[in-house]
Design an enzyme around this catalytic site. Structure first.
Site, mmCIF file in Angstrom:
data_model
loop_
_atom_site.group_PDB
_atom_site.id
_atom_site.type_symbol
_atom_site.label_atom_id
_atom_site.label_comp_id
_atom_site.label_asym_id
_atom_site.label_seq_id
_atom_site.Cartn_x
_atom_site.Cartn_y
_atom_site.Cartn_z
ATOM 1 C CG PHE A 107 37.707 46.735 44.025
ATOM 2 C CD1 PHE A 107 38.065 48.065 44.136
ATOM 3 C CD2 PHE A 107 37.093 46.312 42.862
ATOM 4 C CE1 PHE A 107 37.809 48.971 43.114
ATOM 5 C CE2 PHE A 107 36.833 47.199 41.829
ATOM 6 C CZ PHE A 107 37.187 48.534 41.945
ATOM 7 N N GLY B 170 42.597 44.131 48.266
ATOM 8 C CA GLY B 170 43.451 44.529 49.377
ATOM 9 C C GLY B 170 44.936 44.356 49.138
ATOM 10 C CG ASP C 296 50.772 49.598 44.606
ATOM 11 O OD1 ASP C 296 50.395 48.422 44.816
ATOM 12 O OD2 ASP C 296 49.988 50.559 44.545
ATOM 13 C CD GLU C 297 48.050 49.116 40.946
ATOM 14 O OE1 GLU C 297 47.939 48.143 40.175
ATOM 15 O OE2 GLU C 297 47.132 49.487 41.694
ATOM 16 C CB CYS D 249 26.933 35.726 43.889
ATOM 17 S SG CYS D 249 28.628 35.103 43.884
ATOM 18 C CB CYS E 268 32.860 34.459 42.275
ATOM 19 S SG CYS E 268 31.267 34.156 41.479
ATOM 20 C CB CYS F 16 29.585 36.416 38.932
ATOM 21 S SG CYS F 16 28.369 35.847 40.144
#
Length: 196
Positions: free
Chosen positions: A26, A28, A95-96, A155, A184, A187
């Site tokens: 997630f 980008g 990609d990937e 957070c 992060c 977390c």
């Protein structure tokens, strides 16, 4: 142990290079890959995009970002399939890349030595927070590296980790927000410690 790839000799007078776009889920990565490839298409360069056949989350044939931007691609089973197909293009998108076999390193270097611009996107760390092979070695051989970040879903800080919500210990588990969340460092390690 890293073995220096046998990259051969240049086949054109034009200089090629490798760009790696890396980060967590997630963040980008695919969106940035699509943006760069679309700019090359606008410049009327010959562009080919490849993705691992195993990635069928949004489409079998297209590279699709989480926000549904898409670009036509060719699904392949092995990294060497890219080398066999990309001879006529100026720009190669992948990609990937973390889902490809280790041969992807040789393939990208060979394409660059042939004078092509190679743009690769993939996860830099796995669900345990350790370098995702072969991305780590691919980054070591790249001329340009762009690390993109998500937002921590706990957070709101900058997120670099892909936390897996399931108990599976397999390195590759395809999924979206139902299985993964961007976190992060703080977390991520708190959740990893809590769920041991």
């Amino acid at each position: 142990m890293f073995v220096e790839p046998n990259i051969g000799t240049p086949t054109t007078g034009k200089a090629g290079w490798i760009e790696v776009i890396c980060g967590s889920m997630f963040s980008g990565k695919t969106e940035e890959l699509i943006r760069r490839l679309n700019r090359a298409l606008i410049a009327q360069q010959k562009v080919e995009i490849y993705k691992p056949r195993v990635d069928k989350r949004y489409s079998k044939e297209k590279v699709v970002s989480h926000n549904q931007n898409a670009i036509e691609s060719i699904p392949v089973n092995f990294a060497n399939d890219i080398l066999l197909r990309a001879g006529h293009c100026d720009v190669v998108g992948v990609d990937e890349a973390q889902f490809f076999d280790p041969e992807i390193i040789h393939v990208c270097n060979q394409l660059a030595i042939q004078g092509k611009r190679v743009i690769v996107a993939g996860l830099d760390m796995d669900f345990m927070g350790v370098p995702f092979e072969p991305m780590d070695k691919l980054m070591a051989t790249a001329e340009y590296i762009t690390k993109v970040h998500a937002i921590c879903m706990d957070c709101g800080n900058i997120a670099s980790y892909s936390y897996r919500r399931t108990k599976s210990k397999k390195t590759v588990v395809l999924g979206e927000k139902d299985i993964y969340e961007a976190l992060c460092r703080k977390c991520f390690y708190e959740k990893m410690h809590r769920n041991k």
